[in-house]
Structure formats: structure tokens, C-alpha cells
Design a protein around this motif. Structure first.
Motif, PDB file in Angstrom:
ATOM      1  N   LEU B  52       0.761  -1.261   0.062  1.00 58.19           N
ATOM      2  CA  LEU B  52       0.320   0.014   0.065  1.00 58.19           C
ATOM      3  C   LEU B  52       0.598   1.457  -0.055  1.00 58.19           C
ATOM      4  O   LEU B  52       0.761   2.409  -0.906  1.00 58.19           O
ATOM      5  CB  LEU B  52      -0.629   0.205   1.715  1.00 58.19           C
ATOM      6  N   SER B  54       3.818   1.608  -0.902  1.00 63.95           N
ATOM      7  CA  SER B  54       4.954   1.486  -2.557  1.00 63.95           C
ATOM      8  C   SER B  54       4.233   2.226  -3.693  1.00 63.95           C
ATOM      9  O   SER B  54       4.132   3.067  -4.404  1.00 63.95           O
ATOM     10  CB  SER B  54       5.433   0.526  -2.532  1.00 63.95           C
ATOM     11  N   GLN B  55       2.775   1.813  -3.112  1.00 64.32           N
ATOM     12  CA  GLN B  55       0.953   2.230  -4.571  1.00 64.32           C
ATOM     13  C   GLN B  55       1.663   3.503  -4.472  1.00 64.32           C
ATOM     14  O   GLN B  55       1.150   4.566  -4.900  1.00 64.32           O
ATOM     15  CB  GLN B  55      -0.351   1.506  -3.969  1.00 64.32           C
ATOM     16  N   LYS B  58       4.948   4.920  -4.600  1.00 60.34           N
ATOM     17  CA  LYS B  58       5.806   4.848  -5.249  1.00 60.34           C
ATOM     18  C   LYS B  58       7.460   4.653  -5.289  1.00 60.34           C
ATOM     19  O   LYS B  58       8.606   4.650  -5.403  1.00 60.34           O
ATOM     20  CB  LYS B  58       5.967   5.956  -7.028  1.00 60.34           C
ATOM     21  N   HIS B 396     -10.159   9.465  -1.580  1.00 59.99           N
ATOM     22  CA  HIS B 396      -9.055   9.101  -2.258  1.00 59.99           C
ATOM     23  C   HIS B 396      -8.790   7.419  -3.314  1.00 59.99           C
ATOM     24  O   HIS B 396     -10.423   7.468  -3.263  1.00 59.99           O
ATOM     25  CB  HIS B 396      -7.912   8.230  -0.583  1.00 59.99           C
ATOM     26  N   SER B 397      -7.494   7.007  -3.252  1.00 59.02           N
ATOM     27  CA  SER B 397      -8.171   5.827  -4.755  1.00 59.02           C
ATOM     28  C   SER B 397      -8.597   5.264  -4.358  1.00 59.02           C
ATOM     29  O   SER B 397      -9.274   4.365  -5.535  1.00 59.02           O
ATOM     30  CB  SER B 397      -6.621   5.509  -5.009  1.00 59.02           C
ATOM     31  N   LYS B 398      -9.304   4.493  -2.657  1.00 60.27           N
ATOM     32  CA  LYS B 398      -9.905   3.051  -3.544  1.00 60.27           C
ATOM     33  C   LYS B 398     -11.671   3.587  -4.034  1.00 60.27           C
ATOM     34  O   LYS B 398     -12.299   2.758  -3.520  1.00 60.27           O
ATOM     35  CB  LYS B 398     -10.070   2.416  -1.292  1.00 60.27           C
ATOM     36  N   ARG B 400     -12.470   5.138  -6.314  1.00 62.69           N
ATOM     37  CA  ARG B 400     -12.059   5.891  -7.852  1.00 62.69           C
ATOM     38  C   ARG B 400     -13.409   5.393  -8.485  1.00 62.69           C
ATOM     39  O   ARG B 400     -13.995   6.201  -9.521  1.00 62.69           O
ATOM     40  CB  ARG B 400     -10.572   5.230  -8.246  1.00 62.69           C
ATOM     41  N   PHE B 415      -5.530   9.226   1.893  1.00 67.28           N
ATOM     42  CA  PHE B 415      -4.052   7.868   1.650  1.00 67.28           C
ATOM     43  C   PHE B 415      -5.415   6.929   1.536  1.00 67.28           C
ATOM     44  O   PHE B 415      -6.523   6.585   2.339  1.00 67.28           O
ATOM     45  CB  PHE B 415      -3.271   8.321   2.737  1.00 67.28           C
ATOM     46  N   PRO B 416      -4.995   6.233   0.044  1.00 65.71           N
ATOM     47  CA  PRO B 416      -3.977   6.683  -0.736  1.00 65.71           C
ATOM     48  C   PRO B 416      -4.416   7.083  -1.666  1.00 65.71           C
ATOM     49  O   PRO B 416      -5.517   6.785  -2.220  1.00 65.71           O
ATOM     50  CB  PRO B 416      -3.441   4.965  -0.966  1.00 65.71           C
ATOM     51  N   TYR B 418      -2.640   6.201  -4.753  1.00 67.83           N
ATOM     52  CA  TYR B 418      -2.567   5.659  -5.886  1.00 67.83           C
ATOM     53  C   TYR B 418      -2.555   5.309  -7.806  1.00 67.83           C
ATOM     54  O   TYR B 418      -1.837   5.303  -8.961  1.00 67.83           O
ATOM     55  CB  TYR B 418      -2.080   3.738  -5.534  1.00 67.83           C
TER      56      TYR B 418
ATOM     57  N   TYR C  77      -9.489  -4.648   2.913  1.00 73.38           N
ATOM     58  CA  TYR C  77      -9.128  -3.422   2.642  1.00 73.38           C
ATOM     59  C   TYR C  77      -7.571  -4.173   1.592  1.00 73.38           C
ATOM     60  O   TYR C  77      -7.657  -3.328   0.827  1.00 73.38           O
ATOM     61  CB  TYR C  77      -8.546  -2.694   4.001  1.00 73.38           C
ATOM     62  N   TRP C  80      -7.880  -5.788  -1.684  1.00 74.40           N
ATOM     63  CA  TRP C  80      -8.800  -5.157  -2.862  1.00 74.40           C
ATOM     64  C   TRP C  80      -8.556  -3.478  -3.283  1.00 74.40           C
ATOM     65  O   TRP C  80      -7.363  -3.122  -2.722  1.00 74.40           O
ATOM     66  CB  TRP C  80     -10.408  -4.512  -1.740  1.00 74.40           C
ATOM     67  N   GLN C  81      -7.831  -3.960  -4.864  1.00 75.62           N
ATOM     68  CA  GLN C  81      -8.009  -2.944  -5.515  1.00 75.62           C
ATOM     69  C   GLN C  81      -6.213  -3.305  -5.617  1.00 75.62           C
ATOM     70  O   GLN C  81      -5.527  -1.571  -5.598  1.00 75.62           O
ATOM     71  CB  GLN C  81      -8.108  -1.764  -4.895  1.00 75.62           C
ATOM     72  N   LYS C 406       5.215  -5.382  -7.702  1.00 76.79           N
ATOM     73  CA  LYS C 406       5.340  -3.871  -7.429  1.00 76.79           C
ATOM     74  C   LYS C 406       6.521  -3.308  -6.637  1.00 76.79           C
ATOM     75  O   LYS C 406       6.964  -2.158  -6.806  1.00 76.79           O
ATOM     76  CB  LYS C 406       3.590  -3.690  -7.376  1.00 76.79           C
ATOM     77  N   ARG C 407       6.233  -3.475  -4.907  1.00 76.89           N
ATOM     78  CA  ARG C 407       7.271  -3.186  -3.699  1.00 76.89           C
ATOM     79  C   ARG C 407       8.494  -2.869  -3.988  1.00 76.89           C
ATOM     80  O   ARG C 407       9.232  -2.452  -4.311  1.00 76.89           O
ATOM     81  CB  ARG C 407       6.779  -3.662  -2.922  1.00 76.89           C
ATOM     82  N   GLU C 410       9.683  -1.309  -6.706  1.00 72.34           N
ATOM     83  CA  GLU C 410      10.272   0.126  -6.102  1.00 72.34           C
ATOM     84  C   GLU C 410      12.020   0.059  -6.175  1.00 72.34           C
ATOM     85  O   GLU C 410      13.042   0.970  -5.433  1.00 72.34           O
ATOM     86  CB  GLU C 410       9.382   0.745  -5.315  1.00 72.34           C
ATOM     87  N   LYS C 413      14.063  -0.150  -9.178  1.00 66.79           N
ATOM     88  CA  LYS C 413      14.378   1.531  -9.365  1.00 66.79           C
ATOM     89  C   LYS C 413      15.494   2.435  -8.843  1.00 66.79           C
ATOM     90  O   LYS C 413      15.997   2.601 -10.005  1.00 66.79           O
ATOM     91  CB  LYS C 413      13.060   2.010  -9.291  1.00 66.79           C
TER      92      LYS C 413
END
Lengths: 116, 462, 521
Positions: B52, B54-55, B58, B396-398, B400, B415-416, B418, C77, C80-81, C406-407, C410, C413
Motif C-alpha cells: 500500500l 509503495s502504491q 511509488k 482517496h483512490s479506493k 475511484r 491516503f492512498p 495511487y 482492505y 482489494w484493488q 510492485k514493491r 521500487e 528502481k
């Protein structure tokens, strides 16, 4: 002669281990059946012997065997120079080796788990 | 016409607004320098929170797990905390601070993390790590209580109370920012620099926005030091911007060390920023400088271009952390908008007594609902099944898909976030935040007008 | 055993047996790391929990279902997504998640009543959805709520609904893989055999271990439909709950991700005699082999061959364009489980990449057997890697690109290693022929990114070239290529669209009327 046999078996082993997945079922009893089913049928196809494929299981083995036999024939030109007895010998060696790699010599501690 | 404050009626949660306490504790943990938290629980409680973060940023942040498995769940797993501390200390020689963060599983089985800390302090740390400064801080953050907001609040308090030690006055103020972004910290520090006030910012998270450097060794971490935390007891005063995110720590310092303390307001919008500066002035005696009068003027200039032309009477729904939602609602009112629905994502029972909510109840002259313990279905259901018409969503983005599926323009905030680039870099607090928010809202509405061909020609002569 | 000792893990000697280098002459009987063992606490491993393995990985891709977790809100939570498993019903399963929201009082007094209320509320909120999956979490497992009993009670009271229960708390097993296992077994025990499907073809398969990441499943189902095959169910990407209850009626189980879904195939074989055919949907040769085998099974290999010929002719020139430019580039192939073996050999064979390391977060020794067999010599294989080992490996191996989550992406990167998302993909789908070109294109764009090149420059120390105002990927990639390659008329860059999935939906297929069952060959 033995060296040549060994070399040829290794070529086939290399193909199977890189390209196939059927030898890697997760339990040793399945690996035994898979190796036996598919490699026997491959041998039969290569020797132009009749192949049993009436049950779904046999048919599934046969599918992998057809594919394998085709691959062996197209990739290894020396295959065409062998007679049936030589193919049987080769395929037996191959099966022994695959059995060793995937069952007898396997370091996979989960092979003997009694459940899926 | 009234503002109604009520709880969500359903017992369950459909699409949560907030996650659980350990996430908040972990967010506090990453703000500290030379610190890696250990989350005592299943591995998912860490893995997903790191994902989360890192989303959102980044960036990757370091957090460890005690990796609770069946045997531990049955027989107790404090030995896994002991092992985790040892492994972490061996492999991360720079680490000095280790918050030990509990979860639902380890609270249910009753693992005594305070006892483990005592045991480690007198055992492992003395024997194996003698001479090394190591702070183990037990943080109780069971997931079945509160939310990530209270988890953050609890953790900040536990961390501060672990370190705070009276020495000699340091002439600084303590600034508890609450759950904010690096861009907010930059904006707040800028205001304090202008007013010439030295502050201990909790937490120094500007460095969360870390660069990609030619030597390839940059990592993201917070920059609040042990010294910063220790010195909080020596401050001139404390300002906690958010009542529910850092408020407990501020009160602790007030009670324990008699530090003059002001809690709130969340400095979102011009008015709340004005009050924040006034509070700083009150504590430090420093006058508000002309430079900030000018900065404020630039923000007002920008907002004046927007309010009665584009914002007036626009209906807004806002969801997220309570302090953020309330701050945004107050700002929306100043911008002539109508925040008709506020969704507070957890069940904190003190919300009805929050003076800011009371003020809304007393003064708002349109129909407004404040839903406590809310989820995102409270928003979607009103739109889908109850005829709620909205011009804008702030959250936040959840959430969307509510914006996407019902064609409602949305500005990502909180927050968040992303699903939008770089929002953590932009402040929502201070005059800079007011400008950014106002203009982001305007541009979002403009894009929507054009996309829907809804009086898009208005902008021809603006 | 050629174990690899990480400097950073010298102090935790148990780790030594979790990394091996496949040296010359080594095979899996001499080079295989330990696997699927409990993680060392505090090592900062990348593993998740058994709950997410069940709910997030396998349960939730089912598209027409309310996915509810019985516990505090966080588990829900978190899961999800954070995935890209899409569906052709407007992504219902991505959009909605449900938590019973267990609080302290429930921990003390039990939460079964709360659970029941939740189930009823959720069905009420979504009246068109009549199916539900229910997941235990750490908290509900520890307080001992009888979820099965509540589900049965609701089904009794609401006969139109059907509920599946998966008891896979987060602490159940070393990693998410424990959850894969539990949900496989729970599904076959509770649901398979419950529904009798309409059979519309002589050739009926279940497509198993496929999660429709960015549309992978839809690409594959398109091929199967072109062959006149009925895909009875997909376990579970873009899959339908009731279709999955009828899995027992398929003639063949076509298995893709054996790591997560072999259990149900094995059980289907034992209980219903349905054979299991393992396939690879990634890469031209494996893809062709897979289609041919499925075709052979049903005696319709000509239909498979037609697809193989058409697709290969269309996409091979594009794959080759990328292969010329990716040859010799070093890859750390660091996925979760199955992709280490799905990709290890074929990115080498078909894209010219050198796999310098494979790892698996949650895989078992069986996955490493497959992966190590498929790797070339010198590959470093790591089980349950942790943060420091990953960094040390990248320092040592200097990969040109890393395929991971994903993490960890980073982390890469920051040390200036471009990353592609191995779980959710960058611009997928990556399965099928076009998908494989898309993967190559994504790798190419990552490695030859002009911005990536700039990240290697230190402007304080180096002379800054003033002539170059921009670079393109092609300027960088073609610098050292021969004229023959760069001007080849036989090769071309990817020509497909951004979204190749939407147009597959609602597509019509040739009619192959069902006849009496054909015998193969």
C-alpha cells in the motif's frame, strides 16, 4: 557405444526437462504414473506399435507422447537411424533417467506427502 | 435544512474507507530514522501495508514481520518476536528503533509484547548487543479496534512517550502533522521558516519522496531522529494539527511535561491556515511576517478567480480520515461549495462531540449528512439508489470506481492516492495547499465539463 | 550441493540452504534449494499470508460473487484493488469487497450473529448477485466462529443463494501457498458436482490455474472457442461461480498455474477421472504445443494448427524484431511462484534473454525443480528471498531488468534496474501470441528507456554531451546492431492496440455442431 547412448539419452532428457511439465506432478505416485504412461506411449509411437488411448487418462498420456515423439524425431536426426530394439533400449534408459531425476534422486521433500 | 450526524446503519463494511490499526502504526514507524518496525502477526499484515505504501508513494519502505504461523497461533509466538528482533539487529546494523506492533491475531492469543520487550531489554540487548543503542517500543494496535487513524495516533503516542525526556528548554515547538504527505511537510516547514520558528516536525517525512541517484543507493525513509523525539519534552509548546492523528501524543506531553499545547485546526484552507499561524504566534511570540501576507494574497487571488464563478453551490461528498474530511469540508464552505455528505471512515465515538462537527450542525443551512463508521457503499448507495446528485467527490483512490461508474468528477486527496501521479508531492495544507486544492478542483471540473460537453464553452472567455 | 551463501545472511545460517547456483553438470538432484518452510522472523521476506493466498489470489477473480471476509476490516482492505484480474462483467469482483468488521466485543462474545447480519445485508445491497464466498481470517479462526454453520443457516433461509466457505486464516502455512491449497480442496469438497451444466460441444474443458491478469484468460478462451471447445469453467479468472460448480463434467482439465491450482486438478482426476494436462500459455512454442495437445486430445488438431499457423505468421516477425534487440540482456526472474518456470526457458529461447537468477516468494520445491531444470547454467535460484538478499543478488548479478512485484520493483528502481510487474504485468495481456509480443515490447521499452539511461549519469562528475537533445529507444537499442538487422524487412515493431481485450468480448465464433463423440485420430 555406451557413451553415445548416454549422450543421446542426455539430449532427450534435456528436451523433456526444459520443454515439458508432465514429469513434475507434485507427488511421487503421480510422477511414476506420468513417466510410465507417457514414456511408454512415446516408445510405442516411435516403434510404430499400437498405443492404448481409450480411457481419458491414457488419451492424455498419449497426447504428451505424440508431442514428445514428434519432437524427438524432428530434433534428433539420429533417431531415424535406430531400429526398434535400439529405440526400446534408449527409451528404457531415458525412463530410468527421468525416474531418477524426478523421483528416486529427487530432493523434493513434498513428493511423499500422502495428500494433495 | 440541517446537518445530520449519524452512524452507518449496516453492521458490515462494503468497500472500506480506512484499513486497520497496524497500518497506522506502520505509517508512524517509517517516519523514524534508523527504525524498522516488526509487526507481530501474520505476514500479510506487513506485506500488504508495504504494498500500500509503495502504491501511494511509488517507493519501498522497510518493515518486518514476526511471521506468525499455526504453531505460534496455538502455543503463543512471543519467541518469534525475540527471534525477529535478533535477526533484524544482526542484519541491519544501523537500526536503533524497533516498534513492535501487535495485530488482531497476536492480541487474541494474548501474546505479551510488553513482557517480551522487558525480557529482551534485560537479556538479548544486554548480552548480545551491549553498547548498541536499541529501543524496543511495544505498540498495541489490534485490528479489531479503531482504524488506521487510531493506530497511527496510538503509535505516535507510544513512540513519543518512550523517548520524551526533560532536559533544558530547546526553544522549539513540537509540530505533530498527523497523517500527511511529504508535500504537506514541505509546506508546513515553509510557513514556519517564514515565521522564523524552529520546530520539531513529527514526522520528518519529506524524504519519503526520495530521488533516483547516480550512485544508486538512495532509499526512502523518515528522518525523525531519536534526539528529535527525546527533545519533545523540552519544547516551547506543541501544536498538533490533527485531533485524531497525533492528538494523544500532544496531550501526553502536555500532561507529563506541562508543555503548552494547541490541538487543531487541520490547516486546510485559508482560514484554518490563518488560525494555525496565529497559534504559532501565540506559542512563540513571533509575528506573522509580510511574506506570508503576500503568500496568502496569492492564494486568495487564485481562489477568487474560481469561487463564485465555478464553485458556488457545487455539491460535494468527502470521505477519508476524519481530520482531513472535516478540514476539507470547512474549506469547501469557504469556497461557496456545499459539502452535502461527509463520510468518516471509523467508529470513533468522540466524533459527535468534535466542536468542528458541532459547528457544522449549528451553522449549515443546507441538507448535510455526516456518517460515522462509514464505508464507501454509504456513498455509492446514495448515488445509485437514493438519488444523491453530486458535482464532486473528494477522497482517496479506493473510491475511484464510484467516480468512474457514476461519472462524477473526483479530486484525489488523502491516503492512498495511487491512481494519480505524484500527489504525495503536493500539499493540501497551508496557503500552498489551499491554492493547489482549489485549482485541482477547478481543473477537474473543467475537464469534466469538456468531457461531458456540459457548458464547456463557458471557458472560452474565462 | 552448490549452495549460495549471501553475505547479508551469514548470521542466519538456516538461509544457506535456500539458495543454489546451478553449476556445470548440475541438475535438480544436486541443486535444489529448500522450499515452503516457515520464514525466519525479522528477515523482511516478501511473503504474504494464507488468507490472501486463498481469497485474494484464487477466490476473488471469480467474477459474479460477493467476496466477504469474516474479520476486522484490514484483511479485506488489503486484498482489494491491488490486482489486475479483470472480468467481462465490468469488473464486479475488483470493485466490491466486504468485511464483517469484527470489533473487540465480537472477539469477546463471538461474531456469528454479526456474520449472519453481514451476509444478509450484502445480498440485499446487491440483489442481482446470489453467490458468495466467505473467508475466515486470523481473528475469526482464533475465536472459533463456525462460519460453515452460519453459511448453511443462511442458505436454508435464503434458498436462492449459495455460499462457499474457505477456512484459511493468515497464519495457516508458511506463505500464501497454504491458502491456495486450502481453497482448492474446499472448493472441490463443497461445490464441485453441485450444478449440472449445459454441454454445447463435443469437446469440453476446464481451464484451471488462470487468473485473467489483464485479459490472459480471454485471449486463451478465444483460441479454445475458435477450436470449437467449450470452456466449461475457468478456475478462477473471469470465472463464474456456478460454472465452477460443474467442473466435474469436463473431459479435460487444462492446467496453467500448477502452483496454485494443481490440487483441484489432482482431486478431479481421482474423483471423476478427468485427466490433467499441464500447459504453458506463455511463448510461441509452448503456446503452440499447448494448443496442439488440446487439439490432439479431442482429435481436432487441424483446428489448433490453423490457429498456430495464422498467429505465428502474424506475430513472429514482431517477436523477432524484439529478440534481435533483447539478446544477451540479463534478467532476474523474480516472481511469486509459477512464472519462474513458465518463463525461464522461453524468454531465453524466444527473446534471447539470459536468466541470471530465479526466485520464488511462495513456491514449493516442485516449482524450483521446474525452474532450475529450465534455466541455463550459472543461474542463482533463491527460495523465500528477503530484502537484503535481493539487493545483494542484484549488486552481484547486475541485471538489465527484473521481473517482480510492485514493491520490490521500487527497490530495483532505486538501484537503477528497470522493473516489470511479473504479477499484474505492465501492458498485458502477456499470454497468447500477441501477448507474448507485448511482453517483449514491455521489456524492450523498459531496458531502452531514455530516462533510464539518464539515471546512470552523474552530472556533477561527467561531461554532459551537448549535442544530444533526445534519444529514442530505437536510437539506443540499434546502436550496435548490424545494418542487416536494422533495415530488415522481415522484422517489425509491435503493431497492436493498447486494449486488445474489449474486442474479444461479444465476438462470434464458427459453428461446430456437436456430433457424436469423435474418437481422437
Amino acid at each position: 557405444m555406451e557413451d553415445m547412448m548416454k549422450d543421446r539419452v542426455e539430449q532427450l532428457v534435456d528436451y523433456i526437462m526444459k520443454k515439458c511439465l508432465w514429469q513434475f506432478h507434485s507427488r511421487s505416485w503421480d510422477r511414476e504414473k506420468q513417466n510410465e504412461g507417457i514414456l511408454t506411449k512415446t516408445m510405442q509411437i516411435l516403434c510404430e506399435e499400437p498405443v492404448k488411448k481409450e480411457t481419458p487418462t491414457d488419451k492424455c498420456y498419449w497426447v504428451d507422447a505424440v508431442y514428445l515423439a514428434d519432437a524427438f524425431k524432428s530434433r534428433y536426426s539420429w533417431m531415424a537411424t535406430l531400429d526398434k530394439e535400439e529405440i526400446k533400449l534408449l527409451m528404457q534408459e531415458l525412463k530410468d533417467r527421468i525416474d531418477y531425476l524426478t523421483i528416486k534422486g529427487s530432493l523434493n521433500a513434498e513428493l511423499t506427502d500422502p495428500h494433495y | 435544512m440541517q446537518c445530520e450526524v449519524k452512524n452507518k446503519e449496516r453492521v458490515g463494511v462494503i468497500n472500506p474507507i480506512l484499513t486497520c490499526q497496524p497500518c497506522g502504526a506502520q505509517y508512524a514507524s517509517i517516519g523514524i530514522k534508523e527504525c524498522i518496525g516488526i509487526v507481530h502477526g501474520g505476514q500479510g499484515c506487513v506485506m500488504f501495508v508495504r504494498l500500500l505504501f509503495s502504491q501511494h508513494f511509488k517507493e519501498s519502505f522497510e518493515l518486518a514481520s514476526s511471521s506468525l504461523h499455526e504453531d505460534g497461533a496455538v502455543f503463543g509466538a512471543t519467541h518469534r518476536v525475540e527471534e525477529a528482533v535478533d535477526v533484524l539487529l544482526m542484519r541491519y546494523p544501523h537500526v536503533k528503533v524497533i516498534p513492535i506492533i501487535s495485530t488482531c491475531s497476536t492480541e487474541v492469543i494474548g501474546d505479551d509484547i510488553d513482557g517480551v520487550v522487558l525480557k529482551l531489554n534485560s537479556g538479548l540487548l544486554k548480552e548480545k548487543y551491549a553498547g548498541r543503542e536499541v529501543h524496543l517500543i511495544p505498540i498495541h494496535s489490534p485490528s479489531f479496534k479503531g482504524s488506521m487513524v487510531s493506530g497511527y495516533d496510538v503509535a505516535v503516542k507510544d513512540i513519543v512517550s518512550h523517548f520524551a525526556k526533560k532536559d533544558k528548554p530547546n526553544g522549539k515547538i513540537n509540530l505533530f502533522t498527523g497523517w500527511v504527505n511529504p508535500g504537506d511537510v514541505t509546506a508546513l516547514k515553509h510557513l514556519l521558516t517564514e515565521i522564523q520558528v524552529d520546530a520539531t516536525v513529527l514526522f520528518e517525512i519529506e524524504s519519503f519522496d526520495s530521488p533516483l541517484m547516480p550512485d544508486g543507493n538512495s532509499v526512502s525513509y523518515g528522518n525523525t531522529t531519536i534526539e528529535d523525539l527525546t527533545e519533545t519534552a523540552d519544547a516551547l509548546g506543541t501544536i498538533a494539527l490533527n485531533r485524531y492523528e497525533g492528538g494523544q501524543a500532544a496531550k501526553y506531553l502536555e500532561n507529563e511535561f506541562d508543555i503548552p499545547t494547541i490541538i487543531g485546526p487541520t490547516p486546510i484552507g485559508i482560514r484554518n491556515t490563518d488560525i494555525f499561524l496565529q497559534n504559532v504566534k501565540k506559542i512563540t511570540g513571533k509575528p506573522i511576517p509580510a511574506s506570508l501576507v503576500r503568500e496568502r494574497g496569492i492564494a486568495l487571488d487564485a481562489l477568487t478567480d474560481l469561487t463564485h464563478m465555478f464553485f458556488a453551490d457545487k455539491k460535494v461528498a468527502i470521505y477519508g480520515n476524519a481530520d482531513l474530511v472535516i478540514g476539507l469540508a470547512e474549506f469547501c464552505l469557504d469556497l461557496e461549495m456545499k459539502p452535502v455528505l461527509l463520510l468518516l471512515g471509523d467508529d470513533n465515538t468522540s466524533y459527535p462531540n468534535d466542536p468542528r462537527i458541532k459547528a457544522l450542525q449549528e451553522n449549515v443551512s443546507f441538507e448535510m449528512e455526516v456518517i460515522m463508521n462509514a464505508d464507501l457503499w454509504e456513498l455509492e448507495n446514495r448515488i445509485k439508489n437514493e438519488g444523491l446528485e453530486l458535482d464532486l467527490i473528494l477522497g482517496h483512490s479506493k473510491g475511484r470506481f464510484i467516480s468512474i461508474d457514476y461519472n462524477i468528477p473526483m479530486v484525489r486527496v488523502g491516503f492512498p492516492t495511487y491512481d494519480r501521479a505524484g500527489l504525495y508531492r503536493h500539499p493540501v495544507v497551508g496557503y500552498a495547499g489551499a491554492t493547489w486544492l482549489g485549482e485541482e478542483i477547478a481543473n477537474t471540473l473543467f475537464t469534466d465539463m469538456e468531457y461531458k460537453k456540459n457548458k464547456e464553452w463557458v471557458l472560452n472567455v474565462w | 550441493m552448490p549452495y549460495h551463501k549471501f553475505k547479508c545472511s551469514e548470521c542466519i545460517p538456516e538461509r544457506e540452504k535456500h539458495a543454489v547456483v546451478k553449476g556445470p553438470g548440475e541438475d535438480i538432484t544436486s541443486a535444489l534449494p529448500l522450499g515452503y518452510l516457515n520464514t525466519i522472523p525479522g528477515s523482511i521476506s516478501e511473503r504474504g499470508c494464507a488468507y490472501c493466498g486463498a481469497k485474494h489470489v484464487i477466490g476473488t477473480p471469480m467474477k459474479d460473487v460477493i467476496h466477504m471476509s469474516h474479520g476486522p476490516v484490514g484483511c479485506t482492505y488489503d486484498t482489494w484493488q491491488t490486482k489486475r484480474y479483470i472480468s467481462d462483467n465490468d469488473n464486479f469482483q475488483l470493485k466490491y469487497t466486504y468485511a464483517t468488521d469484527m470489533k473487540e466485543k465480537h472477539i469477546i462474545f463471538g461474531a456469528e450473529k454479526l456474520l449472519k447480519q453481514n451476509i444478509i445485508e450484502a445480498f440485499k445491497a446487491f440483489p442481482s448477485i446470489k453467490r458468495m464466498t466467505l473467508y475466515q481470517t486470523c481473528a475469526s479462526a482464533l475465536i472459533g466462529d463456525d462460519i460453515n454453520a452460519i453459511a448453511a443457516e443462511v442458505m436454508e433461509e435464503m434458498p436462492e443463494v449459495d455460499i462457499f466457505v474457505c477456512n484459511s486464516p493468515g497464519f495457516g502455512g508458511p506463505s500464501q501457498s497454504g491458502g491456495h491449497h486450502k481453497i482448492n480442496i474446499a472448493w472441490i469438497n463443497q461445490k464441485v458436482g453441485n450444478v449440472e451444466p449445459k454441454i454445447t460441444s463435443d469437446y469440453v474443458i476446464n481451464y484451471v490455474g488462470e487468473y485473467n491478469i489483464q485479459g490472459d484468460q480471454e485471449v486463451m478462451v478465444d483460441y479454445f472457442k475458435k477450436m470449437g471447445i467449450q470452456v466449461l469453467s475457468t478456475f478462477t479468472g473471469n470465472g463464474s461461480y456456478d460454472d465452477l460448480r460443474s467442473m466435474h463434467r469436463a473431459h479435460l482439465n487444462v492446467l496453467e498455474c500448477a502452483r496454485s491450482a494443481e490440487y483441484i486438478c489432482n482431486e478431479l482426476k481421482v474423483r471423476y477421472g478427468t485427466p490433467r494436462l499441464d500447459i504453458d500459455g506463455f511463448g510461441f512454442e509452448p503456446m503452440s504445443a499447448s494448443l496442439r495437445k488440446v487439439g490432439l486430445f479431442f482429435g481436432i488438431e487441424d483446428r489448433a494448427q490453423a490457429i498456430i499457423d495464422e498467429e505465428t505468421a502474424k506475430w513472429k516477425p514482431e517477436l523477432e524484431w524484439y529478440k534481435e534487440r533483447l539478446k544477451g540482456k540479463k534478467v532476474c526472474l523474480w516472481p511469486g511462484g509459477s512464472k519462474l518456470w513458465h518463463w525461464a526457458h522461453v524468454i531465453h529461447d524466444e527473446m534471447g534473454l539470459e536468466v541470471v537468477s530465479v526466485y520464488t516468494k511462495f513456491g514449493h520445491q516442485g516449482d524450483m525443480e521446474k525452474g532450475i531444470s529450465r534455466c541455463e547454467e550459472g543461474t542463482l535460484a533463491i527460495d523465500d528471498p528477503n530484502e537484503l538478499e535481493g539487493l545483494e543478488a542484484m549488486e552481484m548479478l547486475k541485471p538489465d531488468i527484473i521481473f517482480t512485484g510492485k514493491r520490490p520493483g521500487e527497490v530495483a528502481k532505486k538501484i537503477r534496474v528497470p522493473y516489470l510487474n511479473a504479477h499484474a504485468y505492465h501492458n498485458g495481456p502477456w499470454k497468447g501470441y500477441e501477448g507474448w509480443v507485448r511482453f517483449a515490447r514491455d521489456i524492450y521499452n523498459a531496458i531502452y528507456s531514455p530516462i533510464h539511461q539518464l539515471s546512470l549519469v552523474d552530472i556533477s562528475k561527467e561531461e554532459i554531451p551537448t549535442e544530444t537533445k533526445f534519444l529514442t529507444q530505437k536510437m539506443i537499442s540499434d546502436m550496435n546492431l548490424s545494418e542487416e538487422v536494422t533495415s530488415s524487412k522481415d522484422l517489425r515493431e509491435y503493431t497492436g492496440k493498447y486494449d486488445i481485450i474489449s474486442e474479444l468480448r461479444g465476438k462470434t465464433y464458427p459453428d461446430f455442431p456437436a456430433q457424436k463423440k469423435l474418437s481422437a485420430v
